[in-house]
Motif scaffolding. Structure first.
Motif, PDB file in Angstrom:
ATOM      1  N   TRP A 229       0.889  -1.114   0.063  1.00  0.00           N
ATOM      2  CA  TRP A 229      -0.081  -0.019  -0.002  1.00  0.00           C
ATOM      3  C   TRP A 229       0.818   1.062   0.001  1.00  0.00           C
ATOM      4  CZ3 TRP A 229      -4.120   1.489  -1.689  1.00  0.00           C
ATOM      5  CH2 TRP A 229      -4.872   2.639  -1.276  1.00  0.00           C
ATOM      6  N   LYS A 230       2.069   1.232   0.621  1.00  0.00           N
ATOM      7  CA  LYS A 230       3.043   2.389   0.807  1.00  0.00           C
ATOM      8  C   LYS A 230       3.552   2.702  -0.492  1.00  0.00           C
ATOM      9  CE  LYS A 230       7.218   3.868   2.841  1.00  0.00           C
ATOM     10  NZ  LYS A 230       8.123   3.791   3.909  1.00  0.00           N
ATOM     11  N   ASP A 231       3.773   1.553  -1.368  1.00  0.00           N
ATOM     12  CA  ASP A 231       4.356   1.569  -2.736  1.00  0.00           C
ATOM     13  C   ASP A 231       3.002   2.387  -3.815  1.00  0.00           C
ATOM     14  OD1 ASP A 231       6.581   0.626  -2.305  1.00  0.00           O
ATOM     15  OD2 ASP A 231       6.265  -1.168  -2.773  1.00  0.00           O
ATOM     16  N   GLU A 232       1.999   1.806  -3.505  1.00  0.00           N
ATOM     17  CA  GLU A 232       0.989   2.347  -4.342  1.00  0.00           C
ATOM     18  C   GLU A 232       0.695   3.841  -4.207  1.00  0.00           C
ATOM     19  OE1 GLU A 232      -2.896   0.356  -5.404  1.00  0.00           O
ATOM     20  OE2 GLU A 232      -2.324  -1.404  -4.271  1.00  0.00           O
ATOM     21  N   LEU A 233       0.674   4.180  -2.836  1.00  0.00           N
ATOM     22  CA  LEU A 233       0.445   5.603  -2.308  1.00  0.00           C
ATOM     23  C   LEU A 233       1.482   6.434  -2.927  1.00  0.00           C
ATOM     24  CD1 LEU A 233      -0.363   5.639   1.505  1.00  0.00           C
ATOM     25  CD2 LEU A 233      -2.036   5.987  -0.312  1.00  0.00           C
ATOM     26  N   TRP A 234       2.501   5.957  -3.128  1.00  0.00           N
ATOM     27  CA  TRP A 234       3.822   6.662  -3.570  1.00  0.00           C
ATOM     28  C   TRP A 234       3.546   6.714  -5.160  1.00  0.00           C
ATOM     29  CZ3 TRP A 234       7.337   6.032  -7.443  1.00  0.00           C
ATOM     30  CH2 TRP A 234       8.549   6.813  -7.674  1.00  0.00           C
ATOM     31  N   SER A 235       3.014   5.781  -5.934  1.00  0.00           N
ATOM     32  CA  SER A 235       2.623   5.955  -7.193  1.00  0.00           C
ATOM     33  C   SER A 235       1.746   6.616  -7.569  1.00  0.00           C
ATOM     34  CB  SER A 235       2.633   4.503  -7.714  1.00  0.00           C
ATOM     35  OG  SER A 235       3.598   3.319  -7.377  1.00  0.00           O
ATOM     36  N   PHE A 236       0.567   6.647  -6.694  1.00  0.00           N
ATOM     37  CA  PHE A 236      -0.530   7.461  -6.801  1.00  0.00           C
ATOM     38  C   PHE A 236      -0.082   9.158  -7.108  1.00  0.00           C
ATOM     39  CE2 PHE A 236      -3.727   4.401  -5.123  1.00  0.00           C
ATOM     40  CZ  PHE A 236      -3.734   3.904  -6.530  1.00  0.00           C
ATOM     41  N   ARG A 237       0.601   9.465  -5.699  1.00  0.00           N
ATOM     42  CA  ARG A 237       1.172  10.989  -5.561  1.00  0.00           C
ATOM     43  C   ARG A 237       2.137  11.198  -6.722  1.00  0.00           C
ATOM     44  NH1 ARG A 237      -1.253  14.754  -4.019  1.00  0.00           N
ATOM     45  NH2 ARG A 237      -1.803  13.532  -1.892  1.00  0.00           N
ATOM     46  N   GLN A 238       2.972  10.465  -7.269  1.00  0.00           N
ATOM     47  CA  GLN A 238       3.811  10.633  -8.416  1.00  0.00           C
ATOM     48  C   GLN A 238       3.086  10.959  -9.544  1.00  0.00           C
ATOM     49  OE1 GLN A 238       7.179  11.178  -8.492  1.00  0.00           O
ATOM     50  NE2 GLN A 238       6.917  11.119  -6.196  1.00  0.00           N
ATOM     51  N   ALA A 257      -6.809   6.203  -9.163  1.00  0.00           N
ATOM     52  CA  ALA A 257      -6.154   6.781  -7.997  1.00  0.00           C
ATOM     53  C   ALA A 257      -7.237   7.346  -7.090  1.00  0.00           C
ATOM     54  CB  ALA A 257      -4.897   7.688  -8.505  1.00  0.00           C
ATOM     55  N   VAL A 258      -7.843   8.578  -7.712  1.00  0.00           N
ATOM     56  CA  VAL A 258      -8.946   9.143  -6.815  1.00  0.00           C
ATOM     57  C   VAL A 258      -9.827   8.551  -6.131  1.00  0.00           C
ATOM     58  CG1 VAL A 258     -10.755  10.933  -7.006  1.00  0.00           C
ATOM     59  CG2 VAL A 258      -8.442  11.248  -8.203  1.00  0.00           C
ATOM     60  N   GLU A 259     -10.443   7.487  -6.901  1.00  0.00           N
ATOM     61  CA  GLU A 259     -11.428   6.503  -6.183  1.00  0.00           C
ATOM     62  C   GLU A 259     -10.917   5.548  -5.029  1.00  0.00           C
ATOM     63  OE1 GLU A 259     -14.532   3.207  -7.799  1.00  0.00           O
ATOM     64  OE2 GLU A 259     -12.667   3.420  -8.874  1.00  0.00           O
ATOM     65  N   LYS A 260      -9.793   5.259  -5.456  1.00  0.00           N
ATOM     66  CA  LYS A 260      -9.168   4.621  -4.260  1.00  0.00           C
ATOM     67  C   LYS A 260      -8.614   5.367  -2.933  1.00  0.00           C
ATOM     68  CE  LYS A 260      -7.007   0.471  -6.572  1.00  0.00           C
ATOM     69  NZ  LYS A 260      -6.068  -0.313  -6.957  1.00  0.00           N
ATOM     70  N   LEU A 261      -7.910   6.493  -3.196  1.00  0.00           N
ATOM     71  CA  LEU A 261      -7.591   7.544  -2.182  1.00  0.00           C
ATOM     72  C   LEU A 261      -8.888   8.083  -1.417  1.00  0.00           C
ATOM     73  CD1 LEU A 261      -4.786   9.367  -4.027  1.00  0.00           C
ATOM     74  CD2 LEU A 261      -4.539   7.706  -2.001  1.00  0.00           C
ATOM     75  N   SER A 262      -9.846   8.352  -2.378  1.00  0.00           N
ATOM     76  CA  SER A 262     -11.167   8.994  -1.553  1.00  0.00           C
ATOM     77  C   SER A 262     -12.063   7.911  -0.712  1.00  0.00           C
ATOM     78  CB  SER A 262     -12.207   9.445  -2.822  1.00  0.00           C
ATOM     79  OG  SER A 262     -11.479  10.662  -3.415  1.00  0.00           O
ATOM     80  N   ALA A 263     -12.065   6.704  -1.303  1.00  0.00           N
ATOM     81  CA  ALA A 263     -12.606   5.577  -0.789  1.00  0.00           C
ATOM     82  C   ALA A 263     -11.889   5.469   0.991  1.00  0.00           C
ATOM     83  CB  ALA A 263     -12.655   4.296  -1.250  1.00  0.00           C
ATOM     84  N   LEU A 264     -10.618   5.359   0.979  1.00  0.00           N
ATOM     85  CA  LEU A 264      -9.955   5.182   2.404  1.00  0.00           C
ATOM     86  C   LEU A 264      -9.882   6.572   3.180  1.00  0.00           C
ATOM     87  CD1 LEU A 264      -8.848   3.215   4.140  1.00  0.00           C
ATOM     88  CD2 LEU A 264      -6.716   3.450   2.982  1.00  0.00           C
ATOM     89  N   TYR A 265      -9.587   7.829   2.449  1.00  0.00           N
ATOM     90  CA  TYR A 265      -9.279   8.889   3.360  1.00  0.00           C
ATOM     91  C   TYR A 265     -10.036  10.006   2.966  1.00  0.00           C
ATOM     92  CZ  TYR A 265      -4.474   6.540   3.270  1.00  0.00           C
ATOM     93  OH  TYR A 265      -3.702   5.584   3.415  1.00  0.00           O
TER      94      TYR A 265
END
Length: 690
Positions: A229-238, A257-265
């Motif tokens: 998940w840390k790697d995915e977050l970094w990829s999303f942010r980049q 990216a937006v769908e996954k990030l918005s779901a959790l955060y």
């Protein structure tokens, strides 16, 4: 007339025959011995007669199978008694003396006094047999020492008995096709899998199987790792930072990216770095994720469990009323296994609700590919009103055909047309008219789907017409029965198919046979001095048989290699056209959105899934000349059909002829029995590893 006959007639859908059978005084004993002439007299109408004969045949086969199981268990029980005094005194390189085992003085620890009585009763349960034999093998395992190779070998063989391969049925379908309702109806749990929301879709692989350990409804949630998940977050942010000023509306990766990030955060991710988003405060509700453990949910009802696990399996593009600010944990979930109590239909079968294609997360994608490849049957679910022309459904089947066909274990494809009850239901039509409309449309749908299947060359090269079946189902009518009988909804046909899958897979027989072989070896090891004179003779015969059989396998393998090399040579020649295929791929759409897609394909090593569900794999396009060249030969060499066998059946015919040797060399009978049980198991494992 006894309850057994009455219950069987009702179970077989022949309740109208109850009074007739009662008048003729047909009881359980006479039912089993009815001949064709007597059945013809009892049931003059052809339809019910055919149905009755078929069910009676299956009943007799089941009883014969149960009797074989009893015989195997009784043989196994006899070996238990003989082996009871040797589980601690196996031949050892370090200890040649014999130590008396306390089992010898207390054999009841291996067998309860009532066991043989239970096994001889006509209504015995397989679960009782299996439990008894497992208890015995657990006791034997605990008594074996770890001081010699034979004991270590036996302990491993006993542990391997617990490995029970389940039959997997993969269920595919786009959002709204009715997958969840179909599964709920088939297992008779109306509220188990969430359904009904237009905006929500299944985002996580969900397995449904029987709970054989508890009477509760359970969900086991397996997470991806923190590092993933840390790697995915970094990829999303980049990605988001590098594409901040570009068009976002049609960008699949941006939406993902937006769908996954918005779901959790929710909205917090917009102002946070990827490091900040890994803080423990965001995972308070799921400490198991931080601890790399699985989360277990247990409930008393299906409805309660469904409400609890929905946030781990589904995404919701539009937040429904009351869900604002709610967290959805599906981006962190690898797989959810739902276990349902009192479901003998799923005793050895697992239904897998699968997202349409793979995942950008590598571990989820690998698990998805592994499960898809292991499915013995695949269900493609789509709405009946456009089944033959549904691009999404056929697209899913084409995209997985190589995984489930030559690359997998799939033997059957079921194309399931749902919502067959949705026809013109005006006030002017009678119930009979509506019934006739549904049946007519079902026939037309089946004909249209089969014609479309015959046009799909990409699927046909992996599957024959015999392996493709079409069903027209209505979960609503199955539950309410307003216009259709249960049989006409065809839900009962799918239930029957699952029951057949379940019945063909007997954990009890497999375990008992394996246990019998192991106990034979233990007792044979104790008596090894008795057969010393014959052991050398038997070894020579076995070596001769082994050499002859392996020679046949070697010839078949060498021929297959030669054939594949010839096919691949043609494939290399044809691969010169791969440049044309690449050009065709690049020229298929010159809209601005395509260049975004192409960029995503290149960035993801040739693979990309669009938001529309299209699965793009440039690698398979470029390699298709080679794979196409061996597809037909591969299917013939490694058929998925259980009736066939790899290398033209030469491996399935592999035999050491232990049966005839047992008759000739009684002194080493027990060791040969072990070999007999092992050869079949090892042959199956060898074929599976090819």
């Amino acid at each position: 007339m006894d309850d057994f006959v009455r219950n069987k007639l009702v179970e077989w859908g022949l309740s109208e025959l109850v009074e007739k059978f009662k008048d003729e005084q047909i009881d359980a004993e006479s039912l089993r011995v009815l001949d064709d002439r007597e059945i013809d007299n009892l049931i003059p109408k052809a339809g019910p007669r055919v149905k009755f004969k078929n069910n009676l045949k299956l009943l007799k086969e089941e009883q014969n199978s149960n009797q074989e199981t009893v015989n195997s268990v009784q043989q196994c029980e006899q070996e238990h008694e003989e082996a009871a005094d040797v589980v601690q005194v196996l031949p050892s390189t370090s200890d040649t003396g014999k130590r008396k085992s306390d089992v010898q003085s207390n054999p009841s620890r291996l067998q309860s006094p009532a066991k043989q009585q239970r096994l001889s009763m006509p209504g015995f349960e397989e679960s009782i047999i299996l439990s008894d034999v497992k208890n015995t093998m657990t006791f034997v395992h605990a008594r074996l020492n770890d001081q010699d190779k034979l004991s270590a070998f036996l302990k491993k063989k006993i542990s391997d008995l617990e490995i029970d391969k389940r039959e997997l049925v993969g269920v595919f379908g786009k959002t709204g096709a009715g997958k969840s309702s179909l599964i709920n109806a088939i297992i008779k749990e109306k509220n188990l899998l969430p359904s009904g929301s237009v905006n929500a879709c299944t985002s996580v692989m969900t397995k449904v199987e029987a709970n054989t350990r508890s009477s509760k409804y359970e969900a086991e949630i397996e997470f991806i790792t923190k590092e993933e998940w840390k790697d995915e977050l970094w990829s999303f942010r980049q990605f988001l930072d590098n594409n901040e000023n570009q068009e976002k509306e049609d960008d699949d990766d941006y939406r993902d990216a937006v769908e996954k990030l918005s779901a959790l955060y929710r909205e917090e991710w917009k102002e946070k770095s990827s490091e900040n988003l890994m803080e423990n405060k965001y995972f308070k509700e799921i400490p198991e994720f931080l601890q790399s453990r699985r989360k277990i949910l247990r409930c008393e009802s299906a409805n309660e469990l469904s409400a609890k696990f929905v946030k781990y399996t589904r995404s919701d593009s539009k937040q429904e009323e009351g869900n604002e600010g709610k967290k959805w944990f599906w981006p962190l979930v690898k797989c959810v296994t739902v276990r349902v109590p009192n479901k003998p239909l799923l005793q050895h079968v697992t239904l897998v609700d699968l997202p349409g294609n793979g995942d950008c997360n590598k571990s989820r994608d690998q698990m998805w590919k592994g499960i898809v490849g292991d499915c013995s049957t695949v269900w493609i679910v789509t709405e009946i009103n456009r089944a033959a022309s549904d691009k999404a459904a056929w697209g899913i089947l084409e995209s997985v055909s190589s995984l489930i066909g030559n690359g997998g274990e799939c033997q059957q494809i079921h194309f399931i047309c749902t919502k067959s009850d949705l026809v013109d239901d005006s006030d002017d039509l009678s119930s009979a008219d509506i019934h006739d409309q549904i049946i007519k449309r079902n026939i037309q749908a089946k004909d249209g789907v089969r014609k479309e299947f015959n046009k799909r060359s990409k699927i046909n090269k992996h599957f024959t017409d015999d392996s493709f079946k079409v069903f027209t189902v209505s979960s609503k009518e199955f539950l309410k029965g307003k216009h259709l009988s249960p049989e006409e909804t065809e839900i009962t046909k799918l239930q029957g198919f699952l029951q057949d899958l379940n019945d063909c897979h007997s954990e009890t027989v497999n375990y008992v046979n394996g246990a019998y072989g192991i106990l034979s070896l233990i007792e044979g090891a104790r008596r090894r001095k008795e057969g010393v004179g014959k052991a050398d003779d038997v070894c020579k015969v076995l070596e001769k048989n082994m050499t002859e059989q392996l020679d046949q396998v070697k010839k078949a393998v060498e021929k297959a290699i030669k054939d594949f090399e010839q096919c691949l040579t043609e494939g290399v020649k044809n691969s010169k056209t791969s440049e044309e295929k690449l050009k065709s791929f690049l020229d298929r759409d010159k809209q601005p959105s395509f260049f975004k897609t192409l960029e995503a394909v290149v960035r993801k090593d040739g693979m990309h899934k669009t938001k529309k569900g299209e699965h793009i794999n440039l690698n398979t396009v470029l390699a298709s000349c080679l794979t196409d060249s061996i597809d037909e030969k591969f299917r013939k060499t490694f058929p998925n059909d259980v009736k066939g066998g790899s290398f033209n059946g030469v491996i399935s015919r592999f035999s050491l002829d232990t049966k005839s040797l047992i008759q000739k060399y009684q002194d080493v009978k027990l060791q040969l029995i072990f070999l007999q049980t092992e050869v079949q198991d090892e042959t199956i494992q060898f074929v599976s590893s090819l």
